[in-house]
Design a protein around this motif. Structure first.
Motif, PDB file in Angstrom:
ATOM      1  N   THR A  15       2.081  16.958  13.286  1.00  0.00           N
ATOM      2  CA  THR A  15       0.907  16.912  14.148  1.00  0.00           C
ATOM      3  C   THR A  15       0.168  15.603  13.933  1.00  0.00           C
ATOM      4  O   THR A  15       0.428  14.862  12.977  1.00  0.00           O
ATOM      5  N   GLU A  16      -0.758  15.334  14.806  1.00  0.00           N
ATOM      6  CA  GLU A  16      -1.562  14.112  14.674  1.00  0.00           C
ATOM      7  C   GLU A  16      -2.340  14.122  13.355  1.00  0.00           C
ATOM      8  O   GLU A  16      -2.434  13.094  12.669  1.00  0.00           O
ATOM      9  N   ALA A  17      -2.861  15.300  12.991  1.00  0.00           N
ATOM     10  CA  ALA A  17      -3.614  15.407  11.734  1.00  0.00           C
ATOM     11  C   ALA A  17      -2.713  15.166  10.528  1.00  0.00           C
ATOM     12  O   ALA A  17      -3.114  14.508   9.559  1.00  0.00           O
ATOM     13  N   GLU A  18      -1.476  15.690  10.580  1.00  0.00           N
ATOM     14  CA  GLU A  18      -0.543  15.493   9.467  1.00  0.00           C
ATOM     15  C   GLU A  18      -0.129  14.031   9.361  1.00  0.00           C
ATOM     16  O   GLU A  18      -0.041  13.480   8.261  1.00  0.00           O
ATOM     17  N   THR A  19       0.114  13.405  10.505  1.00  0.00           N
ATOM     18  CA  THR A  19       0.498  11.992  10.503  1.00  0.00           C
ATOM     19  C   THR A  19      -0.607  11.137   9.893  1.00  0.00           C
ATOM     20  O   THR A  19      -0.341  10.205   9.124  1.00  0.00           O
ATOM     21  N   GLU A  20      -1.845  11.481  10.203  1.00  0.00           N
ATOM     22  CA  GLU A  20      -2.978  10.737   9.643  1.00  0.00           C
ATOM     23  C   GLU A  20      -3.107  10.997   8.137  1.00  0.00           C
ATOM     24  O   GLU A  20      -3.311  10.066   7.355  1.00  0.00           O
ATOM     25  N   LEU A  21      -2.968  12.275   7.729  1.00  0.00           N
ATOM     26  CA  LEU A  21      -3.126  12.628   6.319  1.00  0.00           C
ATOM     27  C   LEU A  21      -2.034  11.998   5.463  1.00  0.00           C
ATOM     28  O   LEU A  21      -2.296  11.512   4.355  1.00  0.00           O
ATOM     29  N   ARG A  27       4.533   5.536   5.123  1.00  0.00           N
ATOM     30  CA  ARG A  27       4.791   4.107   4.929  1.00  0.00           C
ATOM     31  C   ARG A  27       5.656   3.869   3.691  1.00  0.00           C
ATOM     32  O   ARG A  27       6.435   2.917   3.645  1.00  0.00           O
ATOM     33  N   LEU A  28       5.515   4.754   2.711  1.00  0.00           N
ATOM     34  CA  LEU A  28       6.253   4.584   1.456  1.00  0.00           C
ATOM     35  C   LEU A  28       7.701   5.025   1.593  1.00  0.00           C
ATOM     36  O   LEU A  28       8.625   4.292   1.223  1.00  0.00           O
ATOM     37  N   TRP A  29       7.936   6.255   2.099  1.00  0.00           N
ATOM     38  CA  TRP A  29       9.310   6.758   2.121  1.00  0.00           C
ATOM     39  C   TRP A  29       9.830   7.123   3.509  1.00  0.00           C
ATOM     40  O   TRP A  29      10.929   7.646   3.646  1.00  0.00           O
ATOM     41  N   GLY A  30       9.052   6.854   4.556  1.00  0.00           N
ATOM     42  CA  GLY A  30       9.557   6.996   5.917  1.00  0.00           C
ATOM     43  C   GLY A  30       9.239   8.334   6.563  1.00  0.00           C
ATOM     44  O   GLY A  30       9.018   9.341   5.894  1.00  0.00           O
ATOM     45  N   LEU A  31       9.253   8.326   7.892  1.00  0.00           N
ATOM     46  CA  LEU A  31       8.917   9.515   8.667  1.00  0.00           C
ATOM     47  C   LEU A  31       9.931  10.629   8.467  1.00  0.00           C
ATOM     48  O   LEU A  31       9.567  11.803   8.351  1.00  0.00           O
ATOM     49  N   GLU A  32      11.210  10.288   8.425  1.00  0.00           N
ATOM     50  CA  GLU A  32      12.243  11.301   8.266  1.00  0.00           C
ATOM     51  C   GLU A  32      12.069  12.065   6.955  1.00  0.00           C
ATOM     52  O   GLU A  32      12.208  13.289   6.916  1.00  0.00           O
ATOM     53  N   SER A  33      11.740  11.343   5.876  1.00  0.00           N
ATOM     54  CA  SER A  33      11.528  11.994   4.584  1.00  0.00           C
ATOM     55  C   SER A  33      10.324  12.919   4.623  1.00  0.00           C
ATOM     56  O   SER A  33      10.350  14.016   4.062  1.00  0.00           O
ATOM     57  N   GLN A  34       9.254  12.470   5.290  1.00  0.00           N
ATOM     58  CA  GLN A  34       8.065  13.311   5.380  1.00  0.00           C
ATOM     59  C   GLN A  34       8.344  14.581   6.185  1.00  0.00           C
ATOM     60  O   GLN A  34       7.830  15.660   5.874  1.00  0.00           O
ATOM     61  N   LYS A  35       9.186  14.463   7.205  1.00  0.00           N
ATOM     62  CA  LYS A  35       9.557  15.645   7.979  1.00  0.00           C
ATOM     63  C   LYS A  35      10.344  16.634   7.117  1.00  0.00           C
ATOM     64  O   LYS A  35      10.178  17.845   7.243  1.00  0.00           O
ATOM     65  N   ARG A  36      11.223  16.120   6.271  1.00  0.00           N
ATOM     66  CA  ARG A  36      11.976  17.004   5.380  1.00  0.00           C
ATOM     67  C   ARG A  36      11.028  17.729   4.422  1.00  0.00           C
ATOM     68  O   ARG A  36      11.204  18.910   4.134  1.00  0.00           O
TER      69      ARG A  36
END
Length: 337
Positions: A15-21, A27-36
């Motif tokens: 979500t937009e809130a999660e992306t902001e948080l 930035r450190l480990w990438g969007l794909e890692s954060q999704k996992r």
């Protein structure tokens, strides 16, 4: 061995809130890692100081859910390092007492408490998690749960801290991860100048087999090969064996209330298991309660390794981590094939 990288992203959108948080982490480990991470379900059993430290770091990373499990109650000794349980929670269940502060760390993570004894848990319970961390249990119980996790393909960690000594063991079965391999390429240089090269990284997917928890129990610490390693790293594996046997035989951990007697019991176990080891008497005198600095180090490393496993970025340590009270430094001991 390197293989083609699997670029398939998890079927989840932040979500937009999660992306902001989680902006800094992305930035450190990438969007794909954060999704996992966003889809990961974690069990943390044993809400002592170490459990609290791992819980904090895992919740802040942004996983889907964390189940806090414990059947013990909060004691005065817990306040040496257990910062999730408030002072007024003395005598209450440790998992339930940790809920309020744990939830305040990150409202986007689903956090619950479970107080049913582990030995009453069927295999299906452990199968609902991606990663299981068990703290404060005997070798027999750790072997039982790891066997279940092996059967179900669940990543298993065992860990603990006694005073200033700590460890964790990773039983990850066949684990795949992505590692950046550094390469160099020549760039165009001006006439009469030396060739110039620039560095770049190529993501390579690798796979490694991790042995089961039984591997370290079967490990012969008195073998010649380990004795050579012992001179470098210290007798951490022997000390771990002594502490686990103490727990199995006496159904408890060393206590300040019976400090002198327990030191004598620890010495007797040491002399039985490894009579010629370099494990000194002094090392047996700093194994009471859980000391905050040791908890912070071991808990930080365990949480880091769990995040590595979930994101599949970088190689997790293989496979036994020891925090040595004599040197106040950690090292990794490879156990098994």
């Amino acid at each position: 061995m390197g293989v083609e990288v699997d670029n398939k992203e998890p079927a989840v959108e932040l979500t937009e809130a999660e992306t902001e948080l989680y902006d800094r982490q992305i930035r450190l480990w990438g969007l794909e890692s954060q999704k996992r991470l966003r889809t990961a379900k974690i069990l943390i059993s044993g809400l002592n100081g170490l459990g609290a430290e791992v819980t904090k770091n895992i919740i802040l990373s942004g996983v889907n859910s964390v189940t806090l499990h414990d059947i013990q109650v909060v004691t005065e000794e817990d306040f040496c390092s257990q910062f999730l349980a408030a002072r007024e929670s003395l005598g209450k269940n440790r998992a339930k007492a940790s809920l309020e502060r744990a939830r305040a760390l990150n409202p986007m993570v689903d956090i619950s408490a479970d107080t049913q004894p582990l030995e009453e848990k069927a295999a299906e319970f452990f199968g609902t998690f991606d990663v299981v961390l068990i703290i404060g249990q005997s070798n027999n119980e750790l072997l039982r749960i790891d066997a279940i996790c092996q059967e179900l393909g669940v990543k298993f960690f065992a860990g603990d801290v006694w005073g200033m000594f700590g460890f964790y063991f990773a039983s990850l079965q066949r684990h795949s991860y992505v590692e950046d391999v550094v390469k160099f390429k020549e760039v165009e240089a001006k006439p009469n100048q030396k060739a110039k090269f620039e560095k770049y990284a190529v993501p390579v997917q690798r796979e490694v087999n991790y042995p089961a928890y039984s591997a370290w129990i079967d490990f012969d610490a008195n073998a010649a090969g380990y004795q050579r390693q012992l001179k470098k790293d210290g007798p951490g594996v022997i000390l771990l064996g002594v502490l686990q046997k103490f727990r199995t035989v006496h159904k408890r951990d060393p206590s300040y209330k019976s400090r002198e007697a327990d030191i004598g019991l620890l010495k007797a176990i040491r002399d039985e298991l490894a009579p010629k080891s370099a494990l000194s008497d002094n090392s047996l005198e700093v194994l009471f309660s859980q000391i905050s600095p040791a908890v912070a180090v071991v808990g930080g490393v365990v949480a880091q390794e769990i995040i590595k496993v979930v994101t599949r970025m970088e190689a997790p340590h293989r496979n036994l981590f020891i925090f040595d009270p004599d040197t106040c430094a950690g090292y990794v001991q490879v156990i098994g094939g």
